[in-house]
Design an enzyme around this catalytic site. Structure first.
Site, PDB file in Angstrom:
ATOM      1  N   LYS A  90       0.737  -1.409   0.305  1.00 25.96           N
ATOM      2  CA  LYS A  90       0.474   0.075   0.533  1.00 25.96           C
ATOM      3  C   LYS A  90       1.094   1.474   0.263  1.00 25.96           C
ATOM      4  O   LYS A  90       0.634   2.258  -0.561  1.00 25.96           O
ATOM      5  CB  LYS A  90      -1.251   0.174   1.223  1.00 25.96           C
ATOM      6  CG  LYS A  90      -2.154  -1.099   1.060  1.00 25.96           C
ATOM      7  CD  LYS A  90      -3.503  -0.523   1.073  1.00 25.96           C
ATOM      8  CE  LYS A  90      -4.143  -1.537   0.771  1.00 25.96           C
ATOM      9  NZ  LYS A  90      -4.134  -2.752   1.367  1.00 25.96           N
ATOM     10  N   GLU A 112     -10.173   7.039   3.350  1.00 20.28           N
ATOM     11  CA  GLU A 112     -10.810   5.576   3.991  1.00 20.28           C
ATOM     12  C   GLU A 112      -9.731   4.009   3.940  1.00 20.28           C
ATOM     13  O   GLU A 112      -8.759   4.377   3.792  1.00 20.28           O
ATOM     14  CB  GLU A 112     -11.884   4.997   2.799  1.00 20.28           C
ATOM     15  CG  GLU A 112     -11.348   3.958   1.507  1.00 20.28           C
ATOM     16  CD  GLU A 112     -10.377   4.720   0.258  1.00 20.28           C
ATOM     17  OE1 GLU A 112      -9.974   5.529   0.557  1.00 20.28           O
ATOM     18  OE2 GLU A 112      -9.266   3.426  -0.193  1.00 20.28           O
ATOM     19  N   SER A 378       1.551  -9.514  -0.889  1.00 17.07           N
ATOM     20  CA  SER A 378       1.372  -8.310  -1.162  1.00 17.07           C
ATOM     21  C   SER A 378       1.956  -7.985   0.645  1.00 17.07           C
ATOM     22  O   SER A 378       1.381  -6.569   0.386  1.00 17.07           O
ATOM     23  CB  SER A 378       0.107  -7.913  -1.246  1.00 17.07           C
ATOM     24  OG  SER A 378      -0.946  -9.300  -0.565  1.00 17.07           O
TER      25      SER A 378
HETATM   26  C1  LIG Z   1      -4.739  -4.352   1.453  1.00 13.71           C
HETATM   27  C2  LIG Z   1      -4.696  -5.325   0.974  1.00 13.71           C
HETATM   28  C3  LIG Z   1      -4.439  -6.333   0.203  1.00 13.71           C
HETATM   29  C4  LIG Z   1      -6.056  -6.136  -1.171  1.00 13.71           C
HETATM   30  O1  LIG Z   1      -5.400  -4.298  -1.565  1.00 13.71           O
HETATM   31  P1  LIG Z   1      -5.923  -4.764  -3.177  1.00 13.71           P
HETATM   32  O2  LIG Z   1      -5.723  -3.378  -4.153  1.00 13.71           O
HETATM   33  O3  LIG Z   1      -6.729  -5.864  -3.792  1.00 13.71           O
HETATM   34  O4  LIG Z   1      -3.699  -4.655  -3.513  1.00 13.71           O
HETATM   35  C5  LIG Z   1      -4.105  -7.089  -0.403  1.00 13.71           C
HETATM   36  N1  LIG Z   1      -2.958  -7.972   0.363  1.00 13.71           N
HETATM   37  C6  LIG Z   1      -3.119  -6.778   1.682  1.00 13.71           C
HETATM   38  C7  LIG Z   1      -1.415  -6.893   2.607  1.00 13.71           C
HETATM   39  C8  LIG Z   1      -3.208  -5.776   1.814  1.00 13.71           C
HETATM   40  O5  LIG Z   1      -2.812  -4.663   3.151  1.00 13.71           O
END
Ligand SMILES: *Cc1c(COP(=O)(O)O)cnc(C)c1O
Length: 397
Positions: A90, A112, A378
């Site tokens: 993020k 948000e 992610s």
């Molecule tokens: C917020 C988040 C997501 C989902 O958001 P995307 O916009 O689809 O990437 C995925 N993995 C993590 C670790 C997150 O914090």
């Protein structure tokens, strides 16, 4: 050839656009007219690249997961977005957007958040830049995600509870939009995924595209080719997937796998698998796929993972689904939990629940022994530890 990039009106095929109330038009239009110009400025790029390197910690490693590869009898690389400052992808976006806000002369930042990861990433860059930060968060999520609320407060942000509707992410987004309408002059809205009115989906995808830019260079070093056979990523709104796919969109030999949260199962009524359950509709300023009732009311989504608990997907992903460019899979809560334990015990990496959905899709892909898969990891699992201890019955052991 199909175009996977946004057109000048903000559409990916028939999805996207800017369906906004008139009151928001000046704000969105100001951004639309300036974002590409600002992003192309050498001073902007220099400041962004320096922050990505020295503050966020990029490039993140591309790690060959040997034991996981042996288990699936193929070659699996993990793109380690979990190693970024604040623990997820993020921050790639919030660093970019806070610089954009400064260039536009804005003094007050709103955002948000659902699980709180985007709120934390926004509060972090606001502290860094000395800007006022207000984060809207559903009252229910404030209860569920106490550690991230504490981090935001520690960073000096004001966390405002959203008390309407289901008191979760979509209600927090509604509140943030309302704030923006009331404060059009000095306020910049940092959206956390590839959602919202044009130009947000395109701008956020560009800020996240550093992920696939790095994958290409790193994979070439490790395998001799910059193209894997598969790139796999989870999809909530779709920003980490957009970043991991971005530089491969026009390379059809690279198969793109988008993984959604099935919750308790796609037919259970407790799910967030938008590509299966959604129909065309408009949410938060964009035409996309949306989970809705027959009369067009947004359906409450469900997933164990708060970051995937969203009733839509970004317009790019709606287009990738409709055009067949990406393969869509949906993974249940239980399958994701199993993948958490598998990665933790095979590789010593505790993934976020969201990322575990992408890992759980490895068993569906059927890759051959000589093929290469890149999974976008992610985020890290620290925020989910209480859930893990409960679900794996590790309390008191
Ligand atoms: C917020 C988040 C997501 C989902 O958001 P995307 O916009 O689809 O990437 C995925 N993995 C993590 C670790 C997150 O914090």
């Amino acid at each position: 050839m199909i175009n996977y990039n946004v057109d000048e009106n903000g559409f990916y095929g028939k999805f996207g656009g800017a369906y906004i109330p008139e009151m928001l038009y000046p704000n969105v239009e100001e951004l639309r007219q300036n974002y590409l110009k600002i992003m192309a400025e050498p001073e902007f790029q220099e400041e962004l690249q320096t922050l990505l390197k020295d503050y966020v910690g990029r490039p993140t490693p591309l790690y060959f997961a040997k034991r996981l590869s042996e288990k699936y009898n193929t070659n699996i690389y993990l793109k380690r977005e979990d190693l970024n400052h604040t623990g997820a992808h993020k921050i790639n976006n919030t660093v970019g957007q806070v610089l954009m806000a400064k260039r536009l002369g804005k003094k007050r930042i709103i955002a948000e958040t659902g699980a709180g990861q985007h709120g934390v990433a926004t509060a972090t860059v606001c502290a860094l830049m000395g800007l006022e930060c207000i984060v809207y968060m559903g009252e229910v999520d404030i209860q569920r995600q106490a550690p991230n609320v504490a981090r935001m407060k520690m960073l000096g942000a004001t966390v405002v509870p959203a008390t309407s509707g289901s008191k979760t992410l979509k209600d927090a987004t509604n509140e943030a939009i309302r704030d923006w309408i009331n404060n059009p002059e000095d306020t910049y809205y940092i959206i956390g995924s590839v959602v919202g009115p044009h130009p947000y989906p395109d701008m956020v995808a560009r800020f996240q595209s550093v992920i696939s830019e790095e994958i290409k260079v790193q994979l070439k070093e490790k395998t001799g080719s910059e193209n894997p056979d598969y790139v796999v990523a989870c999809v909530g709104g779709g920003s980490n997937a957009a970043g991991a796919f971005y530089h491969y969109l026009d390379t059809p030999e690279v198969k793109l796998v988008a993984v959604e949260a099935a919750g308790l199962g796609v037919g259970s009524g407790e799910s967030a698998a938008t590509s299966v359950l959604g129909r065309e509709g408009i949410i938060h300023g964009s035409r996309t796929l949306l989970m809705q009732t027959d009369d067009g009311q947004v359906t409450e989504p469900y997933s164990i993972s708060a970051g995937l608990d969203y009733p839509g997907v970004g317009p790019l992903h709606a287009h990738l689904h409709q055009s067949g460019r990406a393969i869509f899979e949906s993974i249940t809560d239980d399958e994701a939990l199993q993948a958490v334990l598998e990665l933790t015990r095979l590789e010593g990496i505790i993934p976020a629940l969201e990322s575990a959905h992408a890992l759980a899709a490895l068993g569906r892909i059927g890759a051959k022994p000589d093929e290469v898969i890149v999974v976008n990891l992610s985020g890290r699992g620290d925020k989910d530890l209480t859930t893990y201890l409960d679900r794996f019955e590790l309390h008191g052991k």
